[in-house]
Scaffold this motif. Sequence first.
Motif, PDB file in Angstrom:
ATOM      1  N   GLN A  14       0.803  -1.225   0.000  1.00 29.46           N
ATOM      2  CA  GLN A  14       0.000   0.000   0.000  1.00 29.46           C
ATOM      3  C   GLN A  14       0.838   1.279   0.000  1.00 29.46           C
ATOM      4  O   GLN A  14       0.420   2.300   0.555  1.00 29.46           O
ATOM      5  CB  GLN A  14      -0.974   0.015   1.190  1.00 29.46           C
ATOM      6  N   THR A  22       2.004   4.486  -1.861  1.00 26.69           N
ATOM      7  CA  THR A  22       1.543   5.293  -2.995  1.00 26.69           C
ATOM      8  C   THR A  22       2.754   5.887  -3.691  1.00 26.69           C
ATOM      9  O   THR A  22       3.615   6.499  -3.052  1.00 26.69           O
ATOM     10  CB  THR A  22       0.595   6.404  -2.538  1.00 26.69           C
ATOM     11  N   SER A  52       0.033   7.826 -10.945  1.00 29.90           N
ATOM     12  CA  SER A  52       0.304   7.328  -9.597  1.00 29.90           C
ATOM     13  C   SER A  52      -0.133   5.871  -9.547  1.00 29.90           C
ATOM     14  O   SER A  52      -0.896   5.410 -10.393  1.00 29.90           O
ATOM     15  CB  SER A  52      -0.432   8.161  -8.536  1.00 29.90           C
ATOM     16  N   ILE A 101      -0.395   2.317  -6.498  1.00 30.37           N
ATOM     17  CA  ILE A 101      -0.282   1.822  -5.127  1.00 30.37           C
ATOM     18  C   ILE A 101       0.239   0.392  -5.193  1.00 30.37           C
ATOM     19  O   ILE A 101      -0.242  -0.411  -6.000  1.00 30.37           O
ATOM     20  CB  ILE A 101      -1.643   1.881  -4.403  1.00 30.37           C
TER      21      ILE A 101
END
Length: 166
Positions: free
Chosen positions: A23, A25, A108, A110
């Motif tokens: 998790q 980012t 972006s 994750i």
Amino acid sequence: MATTVHITVQAIDNNGVPQPVVQATLFLLDKNLEDIANDYIKELGNVDLNAANAANKQSNWIALFASSAALRSVLFDVGSHFNHINTWEFRQNFEKSKPIWMKHLLQSAITNRSGQAWLKGIAPNKYWLVAWVERDRGIGFWNYPIMINAGENVVLLAPQNAVYFK
């Protein structure tokens, strides 16, 4: 051939064994955070606060100043290599700094359970991969330059190439 970037983010556990960071980012920027901060300092000096709509410009200037100060705080904290950075304060400054660097954001992602993420359709060029992770003992922060070539690209974000990792 499609261009992809396969990113793996790792931390080191207490036994010195690499572990996936789940998790996390990741932000792919077209400009280095330091250069973005410097550009905003220049921009702040060029705002005419006495012109028409001065109240609106002052409000925008204050917001830009706050974001710029927050980004400077982030860069100072990680650049100073303190033994410990206040995680809550760092998180707040990182979030407050987003308005000035988000316009440089291209993509972006994750990381998954394996600490991996993929970016697709990126044009070959030089970019910066920005990420920070919260850990039991502190944080890890990357403002990592990467050169994307046509085809498959592999990037490892690890303590060794972090700006700060404690």
